[in-house]
Structure formats: C-alpha cells, structure tokens
Design a protein around this motif. Structure first.
Motif, PDB file in Angstrom:
ATOM      1  N   PHE A 120       0.874  -1.177   0.000  1.00 53.25           N
ATOM      2  CA  PHE A 120       0.000   0.000   0.000  1.00 53.25           C
ATOM      3  C   PHE A 120       0.907   1.222   0.000  1.00 53.25           C
ATOM      4  O   PHE A 120       1.659   1.439   0.947  1.00 53.25           O
ATOM      5  CB  PHE A 120      -0.919  -0.021   1.213  1.00 53.25           C
ATOM      6  CG  PHE A 120      -1.884  -1.177   1.188  1.00 53.25           C
ATOM      7  CD1 PHE A 120      -3.123  -1.050   0.586  1.00 53.25           C
ATOM      8  CD2 PHE A 120      -1.548  -2.401   1.754  1.00 53.25           C
ATOM      9  CE1 PHE A 120      -4.015  -2.111   0.539  1.00 53.25           C
ATOM     10  CE2 PHE A 120      -2.431  -3.471   1.715  1.00 53.25           C
ATOM     11  CZ  PHE A 120      -3.666  -3.325   1.104  1.00 53.25           C
ATOM     12  N   GLN A 128      -0.903   9.781  -6.020  1.00 58.21           N
ATOM     13  CA  GLN A 128      -2.037   8.882  -5.836  1.00 58.21           C
ATOM     14  C   GLN A 128      -1.670   7.724  -4.902  1.00 58.21           C
ATOM     15  O   GLN A 128      -0.575   7.171  -4.985  1.00 58.21           O
ATOM     16  CB  GLN A 128      -2.447   8.323  -7.199  1.00 58.21           C
ATOM     17  CG  GLN A 128      -3.677   7.480  -7.163  1.00 58.21           C
ATOM     18  CD  GLN A 128      -4.091   7.110  -8.560  1.00 58.21           C
ATOM     19  OE1 GLN A 128      -3.319   6.536  -9.319  1.00 58.21           O
ATOM     20  NE2 GLN A 128      -5.323   7.438  -8.892  1.00 58.21           N
ATOM     21  N   TYR A 129      -2.631   7.367  -4.042  1.00 55.22           N
ATOM     22  CA  TYR A 129      -2.488   6.190  -3.190  1.00 55.22           C
ATOM     23  C   TYR A 129      -2.871   4.970  -4.001  1.00 55.22           C
ATOM     24  O   TYR A 129      -3.862   4.992  -4.730  1.00 55.22           O
ATOM     25  CB  TYR A 129      -3.356   6.325  -1.937  1.00 55.22           C
ATOM     26  CG  TYR A 129      -2.829   7.385  -1.013  1.00 55.22           C
ATOM     27  CD1 TYR A 129      -1.809   7.091  -0.117  1.00 55.22           C
ATOM     28  CD2 TYR A 129      -3.308   8.680  -1.067  1.00 55.22           C
ATOM     29  CE1 TYR A 129      -1.289   8.072   0.722  1.00 55.22           C
ATOM     30  CE2 TYR A 129      -2.801   9.670  -0.239  1.00 55.22           C
ATOM     31  CZ  TYR A 129      -1.790   9.353   0.652  1.00 55.22           C
ATOM     32  OH  TYR A 129      -1.275  10.317   1.464  1.00 55.22           O
ATOM     33  N   GLN A 130      -2.071   3.897  -3.874  1.00 55.50           N
ATOM     34  CA  GLN A 130      -2.272   2.713  -4.701  1.00 55.50           C
ATOM     35  C   GLN A 130      -2.002   1.432  -3.918  1.00 55.50           C
ATOM     36  O   GLN A 130      -1.245   1.428  -2.951  1.00 55.50           O
ATOM     37  CB  GLN A 130      -1.318   2.730  -5.903  1.00 55.50           C
ATOM     38  CG  GLN A 130      -1.470   3.920  -6.808  1.00 55.50           C
ATOM     39  CD  GLN A 130      -0.406   3.973  -7.891  1.00 55.50           C
ATOM     40  OE1 GLN A 130       0.726   3.538  -7.700  1.00 55.50           O
ATOM     41  NE2 GLN A 130      -0.785   4.516  -9.048  1.00 55.50           N
ATOM     42  N   ASN A 141      -5.298  -1.454  -7.241  1.00 52.66           N
ATOM     43  CA  ASN A 141      -6.348  -0.553  -6.784  1.00 52.66           C
ATOM     44  C   ASN A 141      -5.765   0.843  -6.639  1.00 52.66           C
ATOM     45  O   ASN A 141      -4.569   1.000  -6.399  1.00 52.66           O
ATOM     46  CB  ASN A 141      -6.919  -1.040  -5.444  1.00 52.66           C
ATOM     47  CG  ASN A 141      -8.359  -0.653  -5.243  1.00 52.66           C
ATOM     48  OD1 ASN A 141      -8.895   0.198  -5.952  1.00 52.66           O
ATOM     49  ND2 ASN A 141      -9.010  -1.277  -4.268  1.00 52.66           N
ATOM     50  N   GLU A 142      -6.627   1.843  -6.784  1.00 52.00           N
ATOM     51  CA  GLU A 142      -6.243   3.237  -6.578  1.00 52.00           C
ATOM     52  C   GLU A 142      -7.231   3.849  -5.604  1.00 52.00           C
ATOM     53  O   GLU A 142      -8.408   3.484  -5.605  1.00 52.00           O
ATOM     54  CB  GLU A 142      -6.254   3.986  -7.913  1.00 52.00           C
ATOM     55  CG  GLU A 142      -5.246   3.427  -8.899  1.00 52.00           C
ATOM     56  CD  GLU A 142      -5.348   4.043 -10.290  1.00 52.00           C
ATOM     57  OE1 GLU A 142      -6.420   4.584 -10.634  1.00 52.00           O
ATOM     58  OE2 GLU A 142      -4.356   3.970 -11.023  1.00 52.00           O
ATOM     59  N   TYR A 143      -6.748   4.771  -4.787  1.00 52.05           N
ATOM     60  CA  TYR A 143      -7.571   5.367  -3.734  1.00 52.05           C
ATOM     61  C   TYR A 143      -7.553   6.886  -3.864  1.00 52.05           C
ATOM     62  O   TYR A 143      -6.539   7.469  -4.235  1.00 52.05           O
ATOM     63  CB  TYR A 143      -7.043   4.963  -2.350  1.00 52.05           C
ATOM     64  CG  TYR A 143      -6.884   3.465  -2.215  1.00 52.05           C
ATOM     65  CD1 TYR A 143      -7.957   2.664  -1.876  1.00 52.05           C
ATOM     66  CD2 TYR A 143      -5.661   2.863  -2.474  1.00 52.05           C
ATOM     67  CE1 TYR A 143      -7.807   1.292  -1.775  1.00 52.05           C
ATOM     68  CE2 TYR A 143      -5.502   1.495  -2.379  1.00 52.05           C
ATOM     69  CZ  TYR A 143      -6.573   0.707  -2.024  1.00 52.05           C
ATOM     70  OH  TYR A 143      -6.432  -0.650  -1.943  1.00 52.05           O
ATOM     71  N   GLU A 144      -8.658   7.493  -3.518  1.00 49.86           N
ATOM     72  CA  GLU A 144      -8.795   8.952  -3.586  1.00 49.86           C
ATOM     73  C   GLU A 144      -7.940   9.659  -2.531  1.00 49.86           C
ATOM     74  O   GLU A 144      -7.522  10.787  -2.725  1.00 49.86           O
ATOM     75  CB  GLU A 144     -10.262   9.353  -3.384  1.00 49.86           C
ATOM     76  CG  GLU A 144     -11.177   8.900  -4.491  1.00 49.86           C
ATOM     77  CD  GLU A 144     -10.901   9.605  -5.801  1.00 49.86           C
ATOM     78  OE1 GLU A 144     -10.644  10.827  -5.777  1.00 49.86           O
ATOM     79  OE2 GLU A 144     -10.907   8.928  -6.837  1.00 49.86           O
ATOM     80  N   SER A 145      -7.731   8.974  -1.389  1.00 52.58           N
ATOM     81  CA  SER A 145      -7.037   9.619  -0.267  1.00 52.58           C
ATOM     82  C   SER A 145      -6.374   8.560   0.607  1.00 52.58           C
ATOM     83  O   SER A 145      -6.640   7.357   0.463  1.00 52.58           O
ATOM     84  CB  SER A 145      -8.031  10.416   0.579  1.00 52.58           C
ATOM     85  OG  SER A 145      -8.924   9.524   1.237  1.00 52.58           O
ATOM     86  N   ASP A 148      -9.109   6.691   2.457  1.00 49.15           N
ATOM     87  CA  ASP A 148      -9.767   5.645   1.668  1.00 49.15           C
ATOM     88  C   ASP A 148      -8.930   4.364   1.685  1.00 49.15           C
ATOM     89  O   ASP A 148      -9.463   3.265   1.833  1.00 49.15           O
ATOM     90  CB  ASP A 148      -9.977   6.098   0.221  1.00 49.15           C
ATOM     91  CG  ASP A 148     -11.074   7.127   0.069  1.00 49.15           C
ATOM     92  OD1 ASP A 148     -12.026   7.122   0.869  1.00 49.15           O
ATOM     93  OD2 ASP A 148     -10.975   7.940  -0.860  1.00 49.15           O
ATOM     94  N   MET A 149      -7.621   4.519   1.516  1.00 51.26           N
ATOM     95  CA  MET A 149      -6.730   3.371   1.552  1.00 51.26           C
ATOM     96  C   MET A 149      -6.717   2.743   2.944  1.00 51.26           C
ATOM     97  O   MET A 149      -6.805   1.519   3.091  1.00 51.26           O
ATOM     98  CB  MET A 149      -5.313   3.787   1.142  1.00 51.26           C
ATOM     99  CG  MET A 149      -4.328   2.635   1.083  1.00 51.26           C
ATOM    100  SD  MET A 149      -2.703   3.129   0.439  1.00 51.26           S
ATOM    101  CE  MET A 149      -2.031   4.008   1.862  1.00 51.26           C
ATOM    102  N   TYR A 152      -9.847   0.734   3.629  1.00 48.93           N
ATOM    103  CA  TYR A 152      -9.754  -0.511   2.863  1.00 48.93           C
ATOM    104  C   TYR A 152      -8.899  -1.536   3.624  1.00 48.93           C
ATOM    105  O   TYR A 152      -9.288  -2.699   3.779  1.00 48.93           O
ATOM    106  CB  TYR A 152      -9.156  -0.195   1.488  1.00 48.93           C
ATOM    107  CG  TYR A 152      -9.063  -1.362   0.541  1.00 48.93           C
ATOM    108  CD1 TYR A 152     -10.110  -1.662  -0.327  1.00 48.93           C
ATOM    109  CD2 TYR A 152      -7.912  -2.149   0.482  1.00 48.93           C
ATOM    110  CE1 TYR A 152     -10.015  -2.720  -1.228  1.00 48.93           C
ATOM    111  CE2 TYR A 152      -7.809  -3.209  -0.415  1.00 48.93           C
ATOM    112  CZ  TYR A 152      -8.861  -3.488  -1.264  1.00 48.93           C
ATOM    113  OH  TYR A 152      -8.776  -4.531  -2.145  1.00 48.93           O
TER     114      TYR A 152
END
Length: 163
Positions: A120, A128-130, A141-145, A148-149, A152
């Motif tokens: 992560f 971008q968080y991935q 996966n990609e995350y808005e913030s 969000d990560m 998850y």
C-alpha cells in the motif's frame, strides 16, 4: 460542505474499525499501539519531510493520534518509529529504506503498509495512493485519499468484504 461531511464519515468509520480491532484484541489480552504524542508528531513531520521530500499527509497523522501503527491478520500499517518485534520491522522509515534499496524505480513510492503480496503506497509521480502487487508492481487498486486506503486496509484486517 458535502466534502467535509464525507471526510468526517470516513474518519468516523476508521475509528469504528480500529475500535473493532481493539475489542477483538482485548479478548486475547492484547492491545493496539498507543497514539503518538504532539512532541513526537512534530519530530515525525520533520523527519518525514527530509526522508521523502514531501509533507506528511494529515490523515496519516490523524491515524497516529488513534494508534501509532497497527498489525492485524497479516497486514501491517507502519508506525512513526522504527522498532523490531520477532524480526519484523514496523517503522515507516526503515521499511521504505529496505524497499527503496531493492530497486531505484521504487523511490517514487512511499510505502505505508504491507501484507503478504500487497504493498500500500503513495505514488509521488502520480500523487495517488495505490495498492501494488509486491512481485510484479502491478497496480491493483487506486484510492482517492490516505483515509480511503486506510479504511480498505482496516476492512481487510477484519476479514470484511471490500469493493
């Protein structure tokens, strides 16, 4: 106004999930890590800026104010301080040092958490968080913030379904 409200709900959900993990651990006389104090937050912010050449995400700091790192169900969210337990490294700086030593290309990432094959990260080039595959580097996966990560990861820690 909606954005602030949505952000509040995410933080509320994060606190609920961390509390669920805390309650599960208490059944086995285990605890979650203590929160970080203000003095250590300031020191961490400075070290993060120097180490990653980037300001630390305020949501990551908010997480530290609840608990300073977390391990559950094979997932590790790194803490602000370097420490080793049973040959496992838990600090964000030492884990990124090892990660970046393996491949020069990986320096574009800040590694925040891991599980068996999952990394992560924050991709500095794409802001971008991935979620990356540890072995192929593929983006799953990609995350808005950060939050969000984080949510998850917490759901995975609790064996909950994730979208």
């Amino acid at each position: 106004w909606l954005f602030v409200s949505l952000k509040y709900n995410i933080m509320k959900d994060i606190k609920i999930k961390i509390n669920e993990i805390k309650n599960e651990r208490e059944e086995y006389n285990l605890k979650i890590p203590l929160p970080i104090n203000e003095k250590n937050i300031e020191n961490f912010k400075k070290k993060f800026k120097v180490f990653f050449d980037l300001e630390v995400d305020k949501d990551y700091l908010s997480f530290f104010k609840i608990c300073n790192g977390l391990e559950e169900n094979g997932f590790i969210i790194f803490s602000s301080n370097n420490h080793i337990v049973n040959k496992v490294y838990y600090g964000i700086f030492e884990n990124n040092e090892f990660f970046h030593e393996q491949d020069e290309e990986d320096k574009k990432y800040i590694l925040f958490a891991t599980s068996g094959q999952d990394l992560f990260v924050f991709n500095k080039e794409k802001s971008q968080y991935q979620l990356l595959d540890r072995y192929t580097g593929d983006v799953y996966n990609e995350y808005e913030s950060f939050n969000d990560m984080l949510l998850y990861i917490l759901k995975l820690m609790l064996n909950e379904e994730v979208a």
